[in-house]
Design a protein around this motif. Structure first.
Motif: not given
Length: 137
Positions: A47-52, A74-77, A121-122, A136-137
């Motif tokens: 999972f990663r959000r769209h850049d825009a 790699t679960w989320a960024y 998120a942190n 988890i970094p």
């Protein structure tokens, strides 16, 4: 002011803060943060959000889903929002655009993470005060 290159996923009216996405019986496979055997298969994210997506991102609710051969990194960024978004019309006004990181991923049955849990998120206001949180970094 600089606007994001792509304008979709931008909310220019009153926001609805209850974005949700549901994943039921989905298998993610072979996600690697580092892969010395196949270097081009590195820095992946389930999972990663769209850049825009400056205003917000839907929270994720997973059931009966698996992440086979996936590293937990790699679960989320989650990344810092683009500072160019501050102050442009249709973005975040005079506020920092924190919306992209104000979502969470909820593994409702624990099939991905090993036990029912949330990934967020942190956020020191939450994570630092919850004994069950693991960074988890």
């Amino acid at each position: 002011m600089i606007k994001p290159a792509v304008g979709f996923d931008v909310i220019c009216t009153q926001e609805s803060y209850d974005f949700k996405s549901y994943f039921n019986n989905v298998t993610f496979e072979n996600y690697y943060h580092t892969n010395p055997l196949i270097p081009y298969c590195s820095n992946m994210s389930v999972f990663r959000r769209h850049d825009a997506a400056s205003d917000g991102v839907a929270s994720v609710y997973m059931t009966k889903s698996l992440c086979l051969n996936c590293q937990n990194t790699t679960w989320a960024y989650f990344e810092k929002p683009n500072p160019a978004w501050q102050g442009w019309f249709g973005g975040c006004g005079q506020l920092d655009c924190t919306g992209p990181n104000n979502y969470f991923i909820y593994d409702q049955d624990g099939n991905v993470t090993g036990s029912p849990s949330q990934i967020l998120a942190n956020n020191s206001m939450i994570g630092d005060y919850e004994s069950a949180c693991t960074f988890i970094p």
